[in-house]
Design a protein around this motif. Structure first.
Motif, PDB file in Angstrom:
ATOM      1  N   PHE A   1      -7.375 -21.855  91.767  1.00 45.37           N
ATOM      2  CA  PHE A   1      -6.685 -22.020  92.066  1.00 45.37           C
ATOM      3  C   PHE A   1      -6.707 -22.485  93.393  1.00 45.37           C
ATOM      4  O   PHE A   1      -7.402 -22.844  94.258  1.00 45.37           O
ATOM      5  CB  PHE A   1      -5.380 -20.459  92.115  1.00 45.37           C
ATOM      6  N   ILE A   2      -4.991 -23.750  92.979  1.00 42.63           N
ATOM      7  CA  ILE A   2      -5.260 -24.776  94.218  1.00 42.63           C
ATOM      8  C   ILE A   2      -3.792 -25.290  94.986  1.00 42.63           C
ATOM      9  O   ILE A   2      -3.647 -25.752  93.658  1.00 42.63           O
ATOM     10  CB  ILE A   2      -5.915 -25.799  94.709  1.00 42.63           C
ATOM     11  N   THR A   3      -3.808 -24.987  95.788  1.00 40.85           N
ATOM     12  CA  THR A   3      -1.870 -25.422  96.478  1.00 40.85           C
ATOM     13  C   THR A   3      -2.450 -25.871  97.354  1.00 40.85           C
ATOM     14  O   THR A   3      -2.799 -25.729  98.686  1.00 40.85           O
ATOM     15  CB  THR A   3      -0.846 -24.379  96.550  1.00 40.85           C
ATOM     16  N   TYR A   4      -1.735 -27.327  98.068  1.00 37.87           N
ATOM     17  CA  TYR A   4      -1.613 -27.343  99.176  1.00 37.87           C
ATOM     18  C   TYR A   4      -0.463 -26.994  99.685  1.00 37.87           C
ATOM     19  O   TYR A   4       0.522 -27.039  99.722  1.00 37.87           O
ATOM     20  CB  TYR A   4      -1.577 -29.425  99.635  1.00 37.87           C
ATOM     21  N   PHE A   5      -0.615 -26.946 101.421  1.00 40.16           N
ATOM     22  CA  PHE A   5       0.678 -26.426 102.069  1.00 40.16           C
ATOM     23  C   PHE A   5       1.880 -27.102 102.387  1.00 40.16           C
ATOM     24  O   PHE A   5       1.636 -28.362 102.606  1.00 40.16           O
ATOM     25  CB  PHE A   5       0.006 -26.155 103.865  1.00 40.16           C
ATOM     26  N   PRO A   6       2.757 -26.925 101.402  1.00 37.44           N
ATOM     27  CA  PRO A   6       4.273 -27.377 101.258  1.00 37.44           C
ATOM     28  C   PRO A   6       5.022 -27.453 102.723  1.00 37.44           C
ATOM     29  O   PRO A   6       6.008 -26.957 103.094  1.00 37.44           O
ATOM     30  CB  PRO A   6       4.847 -26.695 100.117  1.00 37.44           C
ATOM     31  N   LYS A   7       4.341 -28.481 103.423  1.00 32.59           N
ATOM     32  CA  LYS A   7       5.222 -28.541 105.104  1.00 32.59           C
ATOM     33  C   LYS A   7       6.599 -29.041 105.186  1.00 32.59           C
ATOM     34  O   LYS A   7       7.271 -27.896 106.221  1.00 32.59           O
ATOM     35  CB  LYS A   7       4.271 -29.152 105.663  1.00 32.59           C
ATOM     36  N   ASP A   8       6.826 -29.843 104.857  1.00 35.26           N
ATOM     37  CA  ASP A   8       7.993 -30.637 104.680  1.00 35.26           C
ATOM     38  C   ASP A   8       8.966 -28.847 104.030  1.00 35.26           C
ATOM     39  O   ASP A   8      10.268 -28.496 104.794  1.00 35.26           O
ATOM     40  CB  ASP A   8       8.086 -31.703 104.200  1.00 35.26           C
ATOM     41  N   LEU A   9       8.725 -28.155 102.535  1.00 40.69           N
ATOM     42  CA  LEU A   9       9.592 -28.283 102.450  1.00 40.69           C
ATOM     43  C   LEU A   9       9.677 -25.514 103.303  1.00 40.69           C
ATOM     44  O   LEU A   9      10.997 -25.474 103.577  1.00 40.69           O
ATOM     45  CB  LEU A   9       9.119 -27.067 100.933  1.00 40.69           C
ATOM     46  N   ALA A  10       8.577 -26.129 104.094  1.00 43.63           N
ATOM     47  CA  ALA A  10       8.388 -25.081 105.111  1.00 43.63           C
ATOM     48  C   ALA A  10       9.310 -24.747 105.803  1.00 43.63           C
ATOM     49  O   ALA A  10       9.990 -23.991 106.451  1.00 43.63           O
ATOM     50  CB  ALA A  10       6.809 -24.529 105.427  1.00 43.63           C
ATOM     51  N   ILE A  11       9.162 -26.524 106.546  1.00 46.62           N
ATOM     52  CA  ILE A  11      10.263 -26.903 107.736  1.00 46.62           C
ATOM     53  C   ILE A  11      11.172 -26.347 107.378  1.00 46.62           C
ATOM     54  O   ILE A  11      12.403 -26.391 107.773  1.00 46.62           O
ATOM     55  CB  ILE A  11       9.661 -28.131 108.632  1.00 46.62           C
ATOM     56  N   LEU A  12      12.134 -27.034 105.633  1.00 47.93           N
ATOM     57  CA  LEU A  12      13.454 -27.230 105.706  1.00 47.93           C
ATOM     58  C   LEU A  12      13.362 -25.459 105.504  1.00 47.93           C
ATOM     59  O   LEU A  12      14.858 -24.789 105.499  1.00 47.93           O
ATOM     60  CB  LEU A  12      13.731 -27.936 104.007  1.00 47.93           C
ATOM     61  N   ALA A  13      12.818 -24.531 104.778  1.00 45.12           N
ATOM     62  CA  ALA A  13      13.471 -23.288 104.599  1.00 45.12           C
ATOM     63  C   ALA A  13      13.154 -22.034 106.863  1.00 45.12           C
ATOM     64  O   ALA A  13      14.060 -21.433 106.751  1.00 45.12           O
ATOM     65  CB  ALA A  13      12.117 -22.464 103.748  1.00 45.12           C
ATOM     66  N   LEU A  14      12.200 -22.844 107.123  1.00 43.70           N
ATOM     67  CA  LEU A  14      12.292 -22.789 108.023  1.00 43.70           C
ATOM     68  C   LEU A  14      13.474 -23.234 109.600  1.00 43.70           C
ATOM     69  O   LEU A  14      14.481 -22.244 110.113  1.00 43.70           O
ATOM     70  CB  LEU A  14      11.218 -22.749 108.937  1.00 43.70           C
ATOM     71  N   GLU A  15      13.619 -24.573 109.537  1.00 45.46           N
ATOM     72  CA  GLU A  15      14.874 -24.625 110.154  1.00 45.46           C
ATOM     73  C   GLU A  15      16.712 -24.871 109.289  1.00 45.46           C
ATOM     74  O   GLU A  15      17.408 -25.394 109.967  1.00 45.46           O
ATOM     75  CB  GLU A  15      14.722 -25.713 111.239  1.00 45.46           C
ATOM     76  N   GLY A  16      16.306 -25.126 108.159  1.00 46.50           N
ATOM     77  CA  GLY A  16      17.878 -25.955 107.212  1.00 46.50           C
ATOM     78  C   GLY A  16      18.243 -27.141 107.767  1.00 46.50           C
ATOM     79  O   GLY A  16      16.992 -27.881 108.434  1.00 46.50           O
TER      80      GLY A  16
END
Length: 471
Positions: free
Chosen positions: A130-145
């Motif tokens: 299994f491998i995934t790269y950290f979805p930083k843009d998605l995480a920021i969107l979830a964090l800040e809206g």
């Protein structure tokens, strides 16, 4: 809900597994080291692995923030720690998982009656990767809206993930050409148990000031996920017995099939120096059975909820209004489903090391050396590299090997890799009669606080070995 999604993203990305087995590589007292270099040295006449116990491997690691960074009782607000965890990681940080279980294995030497310089090995093992790269843009969107991120593009190429479970039947050939050179090759038949990958995503999401509403949400998306072996397992009509039977069939070469090979060499430069190298899993799997692919492609504009609702003047009810919004979202994000065949390539792995042996063994009944220059100690450097969807990963290991007694060998390693710059590992192999047992673990310095560990791994196994009479 927003915090829950963000929390799930961060936690699911905190754990990763590595396919680097620096403790096992070159440990020729253990038969499974041939899986890492089919051209490695061999110290047994024949062996068989104890079924389901001959090789068990699992590793957990992290490249960014640890569990301790998020949950430590240190007086810092949880939301602050979660925010720090998100911003400390980049979109090129990767998180992977690898696990192996050997189902059966064996090997034996053959050749002339005087010199048995050839060796045949075989087996079947199951592997999960299994491998995934950290979805930083998605995480920021979830964090800040998106309200505080007007005109900021959130990129879809951050979504990059692949997972597969396979079984591998292999047959290897090893030949000692002379005292200075040994080569080996291993053929493999892959059987895919299941596969999920989404690695070529493109597009973005952006919020702008609207004309007909406060905001305008613009989606430009090209998303695709390919799967095989998953649809039949999630079918509501499939009972547990049918699922078990289907999975067993896939393990026994009844899944989507592929081919691959390993190659390796060992070259004795002089009496004390040697060089070895191997290239593993050069191969592919063709996915043609139980395939379902999902694709979302196109440009979409959504202006959000009308602040004046519903349109009662035209007979629209509140239920009609919300149903219309729901239909808009379904139209936007319902993927097209296809059953197109596809091919996946195995992650290629490179191992190479240079080794120096010292401390010649002497006979107990005389002050003389063995003719074959058997050394009790060796030190060396090993390089590991592996292909991944975005960029290769690599690790450098320094090691010390010591043969304490005829039936006990130990190895210590110091590894610098993507997870840590101070990974210390220890491994041992011992024989009780013909029964061989080995155990290996990484990152001992982090055991005092396992929640703050960058990586922890374990390998162990049982074999029955008939050793060559070299002592």
């Amino acid at each position: 809900m927003k915090k829950f999604i963000l929390f799930f993203i961060v936690i699911s990305c905190c754990f990763s597994f590595s396919q680097n087995k620096q403790l096992l590589y070159g440990f020729s007292d253990i038969p499974q080291s041939l899986l890492l270099n089919p051209g490695g040295k061999i110290k047994n006449d024949w062996y068989f692995g104890i079924p389901l116990l001959s090789h068990i491997h699992a590793n957990v690691g992290i490249t960014g923030s640890t569990i301790y960074d998020i949950f430590a009782s240190n007086g810092i607000d949880f939301n602050t720690k979660l925010q720090n965890a998100v911003y400390s990681m980049g979109s090129n940080d990767f998180f992977s998982a690898n696990q192996q279980l050997e189902i059966f294995s064996g090997g034996f030497s053959f050749g002339s009656s005087y010199v048995k310089n050839k060796y045949l090995s075989f087996g079947l093992y199951q592997e999960f990767d299994f491998i995934t790269y950290f979805p930083k843009d998605l995480a920021i969107l979830a964090l800040e809206g998106n309200q505080n991120n007007i005109y900021r593009p959130f990129r879809a190429n951050n979504i990059n993930v692949a997972a597969e479970a396979i079984s591998v039947f292999h047959l290897g050939y090893n030949k000692k050409v002379n005292d200075n050179f040994t080569f080996g090759v291993r053929g493999k038949i892959y059987s895919s148990i299941l596969n999920v990958n989404s690695t070529n995503n493109k597009g973005r999401f952006i919020t702008e000031r609207g004309q007909n509403n406060f905001y305008e949400h613009i989606f430009n998306l090209d998303l695709e996920a390919r799967t095989s072996g998953v649809a039949s397992l999630t079918d509501d009509e499939s009972g547990s017995n049918a699922v078990v039977k289907d999975l067993t069939k896939r393990v026994l070469l009844g899944g989507n099939l592929g081919l691959g090979f390993d190659i390796g060499i060992t070259h004795q430069l002089n009496e004390q120096w040697s060089l070895d190298a191997s290239l593993l899993d050069v191969g592919f799997i063709r996915h043609s059975k139980d395939v379902e692919n999902y694709k979302i492609e196109g440009d979409y504009v959504y202006e959000g909820i009308d602040p004046i609702f519903p349109d009662t003047g035209n007979g629209q009810t509140a239920e009609d209004y919300w149903n219309e919004i729901e239909d808009d979202f379904v139209e936007l994000f319902t993927p097209d489903t296809t059953t197109s065949k596809y091919t996946t390539w195995r992650p290629i792995k490179l191992n190479t090391s240079i080794n120096y042996g010292f401390g010649e063994k002497q006979y107990e009944d005389c002050n003389c050396l063995k003719d074959n220059k058997s050394y009790l100690n060796s030190v060396g450097l090993q390089l590991f590299a592996m292909t991944r969807p975005k960029q290769p990963i690599a690790a450098l290991t320094a090691y010390y090997y010591r043969r304490l007694f005829n039936n006990l060998q130990v190895k210590a390693t110091y590894t610098i890799d993507s997870y840590s710059a101070y990974n210390i590992g220890l491994g041992m192999s011992t024989n009780l009669g013909g029964l061989n047992f080995y155990v290996m673990a990484d990152n001992f310095l982090e055991f005092k606080n396992i929640y703050n560990a960058q990586s922890v791994s374990l390998q162990l196994g049982f074999n029955y070995i008939f050793n060559k009479n070299e002592d």
